[in-house]
Design an enzyme around this catalytic site. Structure first.
Site, mmCIF file in Angstrom:
data_model
loop_
_atom_site.group_PDB
_atom_site.id
_atom_site.type_symbol
_atom_site.label_atom_id
_atom_site.label_comp_id
_atom_site.label_asym_id
_atom_site.label_seq_id
_atom_site.Cartn_x
_atom_site.Cartn_y
_atom_site.Cartn_z
ATOM 1 N N LYS A 140 8.906 -14.343 2.774
ATOM 2 C CA LYS A 140 9.341 -15.647 3.315
ATOM 3 C C LYS A 140 10.831 -15.866 2.994
ATOM 4 O O LYS A 140 11.571 -16.396 3.821
ATOM 5 C CB LYS A 140 8.496 -16.789 2.732
ATOM 6 C CG LYS A 140 7.057 -16.838 3.206
ATOM 7 C CD LYS A 140 6.896 -17.087 4.701
ATOM 8 C CE LYS A 140 7.297 -18.481 5.134
ATOM 9 N NZ LYS A 140 6.963 -18.731 6.560
ATOM 10 N N THR B 287 8.476 -22.148 2.560
ATOM 11 C CA THR B 287 7.715 -22.536 1.367
ATOM 12 C C THR B 287 8.632 -22.726 0.156
ATOM 13 O O THR B 287 9.706 -22.113 0.082
ATOM 14 C CB THR B 287 6.674 -21.429 1.062
ATOM 15 O OG1 THR B 287 6.192 -21.585 -0.268
ATOM 16 C CG2 THR B 287 7.295 -20.031 1.150
ATOM 17 N N ASP B 288 8.161 -23.517 -0.797
ATOM 18 C CA ASP B 288 8.906 -23.671 -2.060
ATOM 19 C C ASP B 288 8.831 -22.408 -2.916
ATOM 20 O O ASP B 288 9.595 -22.257 -3.869
ATOM 21 C CB ASP B 288 8.385 -24.889 -2.856
ATOM 22 C CG ASP B 288 6.911 -24.825 -3.234
ATOM 23 O OD1 ASP B 288 6.219 -23.854 -2.858
ATOM 24 O OD2 ASP B 288 6.439 -25.759 -3.914
ATOM 25 N N GLU B 289 7.906 -21.489 -2.563
ATOM 26 C CA GLU B 289 7.710 -20.309 -3.412
ATOM 27 C C GLU B 289 8.918 -19.375 -3.408
ATOM 28 O O GLU B 289 9.059 -18.531 -4.294
ATOM 29 C CB GLU B 289 6.429 -19.572 -3.010
ATOM 30 C CG GLU B 289 5.235 -20.502 -3.068
ATOM 31 C CD GLU B 289 3.878 -19.834 -3.002
ATOM 32 O OE1 GLU B 289 3.770 -18.642 -3.317
ATOM 33 O OE2 GLU B 289 2.911 -20.531 -2.622
ATOM 34 N N ALA C 247 2.724 -16.658 10.163
ATOM 35 C CA ALA C 247 3.039 -15.873 8.967
ATOM 36 C C ALA C 247 1.747 -15.364 8.353
ATOM 37 O O ALA C 247 0.670 -15.887 8.620
ATOM 38 C CB ALA C 247 3.774 -16.742 7.943
ATOM 39 N N GLY D 64 1.901 -11.419 -11.868
ATOM 40 C CA GLY D 64 3.169 -12.076 -11.510
ATOM 41 C C GLY D 64 3.019 -13.546 -11.168
ATOM 42 O O GLY D 64 3.866 -14.118 -10.483
ATOM 43 N N TYR E 198 4.512 -12.075 -0.891
ATOM 44 C CA TYR E 198 4.520 -13.187 0.070
ATOM 45 C C TYR E 198 5.842 -13.944 0.003
ATOM 46 O O TYR E 198 6.543 -14.118 1.010
ATOM 47 C CB TYR E 198 3.350 -14.145 -0.207
ATOM 48 C CG TYR E 198 3.502 -15.498 0.475
ATOM 49 C CD1 TYR E 198 3.502 -15.602 1.864
ATOM 50 C CD2 TYR E 198 3.658 -16.671 -0.273
ATOM 51 C CE1 TYR E 198 3.664 -16.853 2.490
ATOM 52 C CE2 TYR E 198 3.817 -17.902 0.336
ATOM 53 C CZ TYR E 198 3.813 -17.993 1.721
ATOM 54 O OH TYR E 198 3.973 -19.204 2.338
ATOM 55 N N SER E 199 6.213 -14.407 -1.200
ATOM 56 C CA SER E 199 7.416 -15.248 -1.278
ATOM 57 C C SER E 199 8.673 -14.440 -0.968
ATOM 58 O O SER E 199 9.625 -14.974 -0.389
ATOM 59 C CB SER E 199 7.508 -15.957 -2.632
ATOM 60 O OG SER E 199 7.462 -15.055 -3.699
HETATM 61 P P1 NAD Z 1 -2.318 -19.598 7.863
HETATM 62 O O1 NAD Z 1 -2.436 -18.256 7.225
HETATM 63 O O2 NAD Z 1 -3.456 -20.547 7.775
HETATM 64 O O3 NAD Z 1 -1.989 -19.437 9.426
HETATM 65 C C1 NAD Z 1 -1.077 -18.479 9.900
HETATM 66 C C2 NAD Z 1 -1.280 -18.370 11.404
HETATM 67 O O4 NAD Z 1 -0.326 -17.415 11.904
HETATM 68 C C3 NAD Z 1 -2.676 -17.858 11.799
HETATM 69 O O5 NAD Z 1 -3.187 -18.632 12.854
HETATM 70 C C4 NAD Z 1 -2.406 -16.424 12.245
HETATM 71 O O6 NAD Z 1 -3.317 -15.984 13.260
HETATM 72 C C5 NAD Z 1 -0.992 -16.527 12.786
HETATM 73 N N1 NAD Z 1 -0.289 -15.230 12.744
HETATM 74 C C6 NAD Z 1 -0.239 -14.351 11.699
HETATM 75 N N2 NAD Z 1 0.477 -13.268 12.053
HETATM 76 C C7 NAD Z 1 0.905 -13.480 13.334
HETATM 77 C C8 NAD Z 1 1.693 -12.721 14.239
HETATM 78 N N3 NAD Z 1 2.198 -11.518 13.895
HETATM 79 N N4 NAD Z 1 1.945 -13.250 15.465
HETATM 80 C C9 NAD Z 1 1.432 -14.453 15.822
HETATM 81 N N5 NAD Z 1 0.658 -15.194 15.015
HETATM 82 C C10 NAD Z 1 0.408 -14.712 13.773
HETATM 83 O O7 NAD Z 1 -0.991 -20.229 7.254
HETATM 84 P P2 NAD Z 1 -0.633 -21.753 6.949
HETATM 85 O O8 NAD Z 1 -1.098 -22.085 5.586
HETATM 86 O O9 NAD Z 1 -1.020 -22.574 8.095
HETATM 87 O O10 NAD Z 1 0.964 -21.641 6.878
HETATM 88 C C11 NAD Z 1 1.764 -21.817 8.047
HETATM 89 C C12 NAD Z 1 3.219 -21.665 7.670
HETATM 90 O O11 NAD Z 1 3.551 -22.625 6.672
HETATM 91 C C13 NAD Z 1 3.559 -20.297 7.077
HETATM 92 O O12 NAD Z 1 4.814 -19.903 7.567
HETATM 93 C C14 NAD Z 1 3.611 -20.556 5.577
HETATM 94 O O13 NAD Z 1 4.494 -19.659 4.937
HETATM 95 C C15 NAD Z 1 4.129 -21.973 5.551
HETATM 96 N N6 NAD Z 1 3.742 -22.778 4.376
HETATM 97 C C16 NAD Z 1 2.438 -22.867 3.992
HETATM 98 C C17 NAD Z 1 2.087 -23.678 2.917
HETATM 99 C C18 NAD Z 1 0.656 -23.844 2.485
HETATM 100 O O14 NAD Z 1 0.394 -24.501 1.466
HETATM 101 N N7 NAD Z 1 -0.325 -23.340 3.213
HETATM 102 C C19 NAD Z 1 3.081 -24.363 2.211
HETATM 103 C C20 NAD Z 1 4.427 -24.236 2.621
HETATM 104 C C21 NAD Z 1 4.731 -23.452 3.720
HETATM 105 P P1 TYD Z 2 -3.266 -20.740 -3.639
HETATM 106 O O1 TYD Z 2 -4.094 -21.795 -3.002
HETATM 107 O O2 TYD Z 2 -3.567 -19.306 -3.368
HETATM 108 O O3 TYD Z 2 -1.744 -21.088 -3.283
HETATM 109 P P2 TYD Z 2 -0.364 -20.464 -3.901
HETATM 110 O O4 TYD Z 2 -0.656 -19.231 -4.651
HETATM 111 O O5 TYD Z 2 0.421 -20.197 -2.651
HETATM 112 O O6 TYD Z 2 0.225 -21.559 -4.758
HETATM 113 O O7 TYD Z 2 -3.333 -20.948 -5.203
HETATM 114 C C1 TYD Z 2 -2.954 -22.176 -5.792
HETATM 115 C C2 TYD Z 2 -3.027 -21.997 -7.299
HETATM 116 O O8 TYD Z 2 -4.405 -21.822 -7.665
HETATM 117 C C3 TYD Z 2 -2.292 -20.773 -7.793
HETATM 118 O O9 TYD Z 2 -1.680 -21.091 -9.046
HETATM 119 C C4 TYD Z 2 -3.387 -19.744 -7.991
HETATM 120 C C5 TYD Z 2 -4.592 -20.582 -8.357
HETATM 121 N N1 TYD Z 2 -5.914 -20.028 -7.934
HETATM 122 C C6 TYD Z 2 -6.949 -19.924 -8.870
HETATM 123 O O10 TYD Z 2 -6.801 -20.296 -10.045
HETATM 124 N N2 TYD Z 2 -8.147 -19.418 -8.438
HETATM 125 C C7 TYD Z 2 -8.350 -18.993 -7.160
HETATM 126 O O11 TYD Z 2 -9.469 -18.487 -6.838
HETATM 127 C C8 TYD Z 2 -7.281 -19.134 -6.214
HETATM 128 C C9 TYD Z 2 -7.460 -18.678 -4.785
HETATM 129 C C10 TYD Z 2 -6.078 -19.654 -6.650
#
Ligand code: NAD
Ligand code: TYD
Length: 354
Positions: free
Chosen positions: A162, A132-134, A81, A291, A158-159
């Site tokens: 998703k 995601t919870d978002e 993603a 937002g 993003y959300s």
């Molecule tokens: P990330 O951005 O670190 O990694 C995403 C990966 O997907 C990368 O390796 C990228 O190269 C690959 N990718 C992107 N577009 C692609 C495509 N078109 N085809 C193939 N590969 C592709 O993301 P993450 O934080 O590891 O999140 C992974 C999943 O978990 C996502 O679906 C995200 O929505 C979900 N998620 C993330 C969090 C969080 O806190 N990071 C929380 C809940 C859910």
């Molecule tokens: P982030 O790690 O981008 O995750 P998400 O937006 O998916 O929750 O951000 C976590 C929280 O931190 C979010 O409320 C936005 C805030 N944030 C800052 O205050 N400063 C920053 O530079 C970033 C990247 C995020």
């Protein structure tokens, strides 16, 4: 074997590494290696025959069909993603393409493959969608935490993308019977987290003596889960989850952003003191995210009650491990902070007046 998409990103790479540590089953890892994908995350399994890496796009139907026919996975775990809210504000198109069209393409390829299976292999096949919870939107300060039946109300590109992918996954179960499961997880943190996100960005900036940019008043609340706990939750759903069901995953750890930043500063003060004084002196309030969701909170009782999963780490243990990992892996951070990363920092932070 299992097919993992996005296994070179933050959570996907942790999942692949944990999987190969805890199981002998091979992993086919399909990742486009966008800015967020990094083969360095998988360096420790580079010579492991159980890990087959393919660079490719989940929007490429012909590639998906070929990989499924050739490798015959028993399950797909779908991480791939676009994942960063701020990037989705600056450029939502990539989010619709990968998160919506990509998930659709993967579902269609999986459906075609699954229909061709028979007997046990067809019954046992699983498509697990990582979400995601978002998608549930923002909570008021006293609202109960999100359950699996909370109405969808996504607020960022993003959300929204998703949420769209979650709906497609749900529909492929109800309409076609594809055996899907979905998990909606709160904010993850831990090793290999790309330093555009709050926690690794703050660690990297603090160590570089740069400002720690807190959006708005810093009182926005997130629930934080150590990444290996998210990986164990996904393994649990894959093994024991019921097709068609959704499981919320969280760490029972709600915290305002400013407290996260203060915690990181205190840990860095302890583990790598700066002669110039506490890292907290670098905290800088900047213009808010448009937002910006005020609060997320996850009610993770269903996965505990039905599947017996609970997080192993507390925030105190997980965040300490995370800071220790970043201090020990400064080379990884330096590699990631490339030219393209610097352009993103300019795009996102230059216009935010202090
Ligand atoms: P990330 O951005 O670190 O990694 C995403 C990966 O997907 C990368 O390796 C990228 O190269 C690959 N990718 C992107 N577009 C692609 C495509 N078109 N085809 C193939 N590969 C592709 O993301 P993450 O934080 O590891 O999140 C992974 C999943 O978990 C996502 O679906 C995200 O929505 C979900 N998620 C993330 C969090 C969080 O806190 N990071 C929380 C809940 C859910
Ligand atoms: P982030 O790690 O981008 O995750 P998400 O937006 O998916 O929750 O951000 C976590 C929280 O931190 C979010 O409320 C936005 C805030 N944030 C800052 O205050 N400063 C920053 O530079 C970033 C990247 C995020």
């Amino acid at each position: 074997m299992i097919l993992v998409t996005g296994g070179a990103g933050f959570i996907g790479a942790n999942f692949v590494l944990d999987w190969l540590r805890t199981s002998d089953e091979p992993v086919l890892n399909l990742d486009a290696l966008t800015y967020a994908g990094n083969l360095e995350n998988l360096a420790s399994v580079a010579g492991d025959a159980r890990h087959v890496f393919v660079q490719g796009d989940i929007c490429d139907r012909a590639l998906l069909d070929r990989l499924l026919a050739e490798h015959q996975p028993r399950a797909i775990v779908h991480f791939a993603a676009e994942s960063h809210v701020d990037r989705s504000i600056h450029g939502p198109g990539d989010f619709v393409r990968t998160n919506v069209t990509g998930t659709f393409t993967l579902l269609e390829a999986a459906r075609g493959y699954w229909m061709g299976l028979d007997g046990e292999r067809k019954v046992g096949f699983r498509f697990h969608h990582v979400s995601t919870d978002e998608v549930y939107g923002s909570l008021g300060p006293n609202d109960p935490a999100f359950t699996e039946t909370h109405a969808y109300a996504p607020n960022s590109p993003y959300s929204a993308s998703k949420a769209a992918s979650d709906h497609l996954v749900r529909a492929w179960f109800h309409t076609y019977g594809l055996p899907v499961t979905t998990s909606n997880c709160s904010n993850n943190y831990g090793p290999y987290h790309f330093p555009e996100k709050l926690i690794p960005l703050m660690i990297a900036n603090a160590l570089a003596g740069k400002a720690l940019p807190v959006y708005g008043d810093g009182r926005q609340v997130r629930d934080w889960l150590y990444v290996s706990d998210h990986c164990s939750a996904i393994r649990t759903v894959l093994a024991k989850g019921t097709p068609g069901e959704v499981y919320n995953v969280g760490g029972w750890n709600e915290m305002p952003n400013i407290e996260i930043v203060q915690t990181l500063c205190a840990l860095l003060d302890e583990l790598k003191p700066d002669p110039q004084g506490s890292y907290a002196r670098l905290i800088t309030y900047v213009a808010d995210r448009p937002g910006h969701d005020r609060r997320y909170a996850i009610d993770a009782r269903k996965i505990e009650r039905e599947l017996g999963w609970r997080p192993a780490e507390t925030f105190e243990t997980g965040i300490r491990k995370t800071v220790v990992w970043y201090l020990a892996n400064q080379d990884w951070v330096a590699d990631v902070l490339s030219g393209a990363y610097r352009e993103w920092v300019e795009t996102n932070y230059a216009g935010r007046a202090v």
